[in-house]
Design an enzyme around this catalytic site. Structure first.
Site, PDB file in Angstrom:
ATOM      1  N   HIS A 258       0.856  -1.194   0.000  1.00 54.42           N
ATOM      2  CA  HIS A 258       0.000   0.000   0.000  1.00 54.42           C
ATOM      3  C   HIS A 258       0.887   1.236   0.000  1.00 54.42           C
ATOM      4  CE1 HIS A 258      -0.215   1.194   4.554  1.00 54.42           C
ATOM      5  NE2 HIS A 258       0.959   0.689   4.270  1.00 54.42           N
TER       6      HIS A 258
ATOM      7  N   CYS B  16       5.964   6.617   4.159  1.00 48.66           N
ATOM      8  CA  CYS B  16       4.804   5.789   3.801  1.00 48.66           C
ATOM      9  C   CYS B  16       4.025   6.314   2.597  1.00 48.66           C
ATOM     10  CB  CYS B  16       3.875   5.626   5.000  1.00 48.66           C
ATOM     11  SG  CYS B  16       4.607   4.610   6.296  1.00 48.66           S
TER      12      CYS B  16
ATOM     13  N   HIS C 291       5.023   0.447  -0.469  1.00 50.94           N
ATOM     14  CA  HIS C 291       5.756  -0.446   0.422  1.00 50.94           C
ATOM     15  C   HIS C 291       4.820  -1.553   0.896  1.00 50.94           C
ATOM     16  CE1 HIS C 291       3.762   2.367   3.143  1.00 50.94           C
ATOM     17  NE2 HIS C 291       3.889   1.451   4.104  1.00 50.94           N
TER      18      HIS C 291
ATOM     19  N   HIS D 250       3.718  -4.718   3.938  1.00 52.43           N
ATOM     20  CA  HIS D 250       3.661  -5.112   5.345  1.00 52.43           C
ATOM     21  C   HIS D 250       3.243  -6.571   5.446  1.00 52.43           C
ATOM     22  CE1 HIS D 250       3.917  -1.095   7.106  1.00 52.43           C
ATOM     23  NE2 HIS D 250       3.033  -0.683   6.219  1.00 52.43           N
TER      24      HIS D 250
ATOM     25  N   HIS E 249      -1.417 -10.734  -0.603  1.00 53.34           N
ATOM     26  CA  HIS E 249      -0.661 -10.475  -1.827  1.00 53.34           C
ATOM     27  C   HIS E 249      -1.443  -9.602  -2.809  1.00 53.34           C
ATOM     28  CE1 HIS E 249       1.910 -13.501  -0.097  1.00 53.34           C
ATOM     29  NE2 HIS E 249       2.858 -13.058  -0.904  1.00 53.34           N
TER      30      HIS E 249
ATOM     31  N   GLU F 121       0.969  -3.483  11.818  1.00 52.92           N
ATOM     32  CA  GLU F 121       1.633  -3.338  10.526  1.00 52.92           C
ATOM     33  C   GLU F 121       3.113  -3.664  10.639  1.00 52.92           C
ATOM     34  OE1 GLU F 121       0.751   0.680   9.175  1.00 52.92           O
ATOM     35  OE2 GLU F 121       2.657   1.340   9.958  1.00 52.92           O
TER      36      GLU F 121
END
Length: 139
Positions: free
Chosen positions: A14, A23, A27, A29, A71, A129
């Protein structure tokens, strides 16, 4: 008061459009979702006697919700240019659009609401996260 907790994980990417920091870039998580339910009394009859619910029921429901995000590239509606989104889809990327910023805080409320809709007596949802950082939602 009796409590049950279960957790499930999913991996996704996201970014936070308009955010002033790292952010704002794409990237990923390994999200961990922890659901806690509660009830004052245990079932007194039947095969679930002595339980709030069967752990399998809550684990399966949470897994189904988390698997939908696994994914995937999670974006807020309107956060990508239409051409960019089309190019990603053309390349075979899987995108989930949500009407919210994909933050841990918003995911905590999202999973809380979905589990409530499935009929569970949800007390609290935590969304990690990272292993050290989480957001929680409870009413």
């Amino acid at each position: 008061m009796y409590f049950l907790r279960t957790e499930e994980c999913f991996d996704s990417a996201h970014f936070l459009k308009g955010y002033d920091g790292k952010c704002s870039n794409l990237h990923g998580h390994r999200w961990k979702v922890v659901v806690e339910i509660n009830r004052e009394n245990l079932n007194e009859e039947g095969p679930k006697r002595g339980m709030i619910i069967d752990f399998t029921d809550i684990k399966d429901a949470l897994k189904e919700l988390c698997d939908a995000f696994d994914h995937q590239f999670i974006i807020e509606t309107g956060s990508l240019k239409e051409k960019t989104k089309e190019a990603l889809l053309e390349e075979g990327f899987k995108i989930i659009e949500l009407p919210m910023v994909p933050t841990a805080e918003n995911f905590a409320k999202y999973f809380y609401d979905r589990m409530k809709e499935k009929g569970f007596p949800v007390h609290r949802v935590e969304v990690y996260e990272t292993p050290n950082n989480f957001a929680a939602y409870e009413e």
